[in-house]
Design an enzyme around this catalytic site. Structure first.
Site, PDB file in Angstrom:
ATOM      1  N   ILE A 105      37.496 -33.271  39.885  1.00 29.61           N
ATOM      2  CA  ILE A 105      38.951 -33.317  39.756  1.00 29.61           C
ATOM      3  C   ILE A 105      39.228 -34.510  38.845  1.00 29.61           C
ATOM      4  O   ILE A 105      38.623 -35.567  39.008  1.00 29.61           O
ATOM      5  CB  ILE A 105      39.625 -33.466  41.144  1.00 29.61           C
ATOM      6  CG1 ILE A 105      41.151 -33.514  41.046  1.00 29.61           C
ATOM      7  CG2 ILE A 105      39.134 -34.672  41.898  1.00 29.61           C
ATOM      8  CD1 ILE A 105      41.848 -33.561  42.424  1.00 29.61           C
ATOM      9  N   SER A 106      40.133 -34.332  37.879  1.00 34.05           N
ATOM     10  CA  SER A 106      40.408 -35.410  36.920  1.00 34.05           C
ATOM     11  C   SER A 106      41.128 -36.563  37.595  1.00 34.05           C
ATOM     12  O   SER A 106      41.796 -36.394  38.607  1.00 34.05           O
ATOM     13  CB  SER A 106      41.279 -34.891  35.775  1.00 34.05           C
ATOM     14  OG  SER A 106      40.754 -33.699  35.246  1.00 34.05           O
TER      15      SER A 106
END
Ligand code: SAH
Length: 261
Positions: A105-106
């Site tokens: 997940i960024s």
């Protein structure tokens, strides 16, 4: 795919104090007797997820995010619901986190930055129309996009993550977010033309389908590998006169891959 039930944020700790401050109800610890719960009562402040998110939003604003719509969306979507139980305590730190199948997940700052870029001038005119996201992952960015765009189509090539995102998003009931299992390099012609296309995975060339499916006046934001191997953030505007390209800062995304798995 069956997912274990997620804990609330943080994992249930019982009442915060044994003696509530005046006018403030004690938070009931589910299934915990008051005496036992008091033993686990945290002494720190800010364990409430809304408060932690507010601080994250303050940091985003301090780091240069100015769009009120983006800041509001980042303050609303509960990132801790998208990460594994063991990582919940890091959910609001500015860090990327593993989401399984070797993907991540960024960082919140990158999500906010890319969505702010995507909104561009359209944001100033009150929200985005239809958006295509490549790389649903755990569904977090799709949820944030769902709060700033009219309609979101989000594609994922890994079935396991597509299903994980489905499970994560179901309780949020975002009726304008549509999850699709497929190769995002082909785009999703049925939803085109898009006011915005945003990729969470970086290739070394821009898929033609993305350019074709972008509306005139639309904007594409994507990581892209340069010949020296460095990845940069690319912003492409489709104007009536052709494409305009801007190369921005270095980024570090997982690779864009073709096909499904
Ligand atoms: N936005 C996501 C970040 C996921 S990481 C989130 O909020 O969690 C990037 C994702 O892109 C990975 O899940 C990876 O499987 C996916 N991906 C890579 N190539 C793709 C492609 N061609 N089509 C669709 N998804 C792709």
């Amino acid at each position: 795919m069956n997912q274990p039930k997620r804990p609330s944020f943080p994992a249930r700790l019982g009442p915060l104090t044994s003696a509530p401050a005046a006018g403030r109800p004690v938070r009931a610890g589910v299934g915990a007797k008051p005496a036992a719960a008091a033993m686990y009562a945290p002494s720190g402040v800010g364990l409430d997820s809304a408060a932690v998110r507010t601080r994250m939003v303050q940091r985003l604003a301090a780091s240069g995010i100015t769009s009120a719509a983006v800041l509001q969306a980042m303050g609303t979507v509960e990132r801790h619901l998208f990460v594994d139980t063991a990582l919940v305590n890091q959910a609001y730190e500015d860090t990327s986190l593993p989401i399984g199948l070797a993907q991540t997940i960024s960082k919140p700052s990158v999500v906010a930055r890319m969505i702010e870029l995507l909104l561009g001038a359209e944001g100033a005119r009150g929200g985005l129309g239809r958006v295509l996201e490549i790389g649903t992952g755990c569904g977090y960015q799709a949820a944030v996009l769902g709060r700033v765009a009219k309609e979101v189509y989000s594609m994922e090539r890994l079935r396991g993550l597509h299903e994980k995102a489905r499970n994560n998003l179901r309780p949020l009931r975002l009726t304008n977010v549509h999850l699709l299992f497929g190769d995002g390099m082909q785009g999703y012609a049925q939803g085109a033309p898009y006011a915005g296309i945003i990729a969470a995975a970086g290739g070394d060339a821009l898929p033609v389908a993305w350019c074709d499916q972008l509306a005139v006046g639309g904007r594409l934001v994507a990581p892209m590998a340069r010949s020296n191997g460095q990845q940069i953030l690319l912003v492409i505007d489709k104007t009536p006169y052709g494409f305009q390209e801007a190369v921005l800062e270095a980024v570090n995304f997982v690779p864009l891959k073709s096909g499904i798995a």
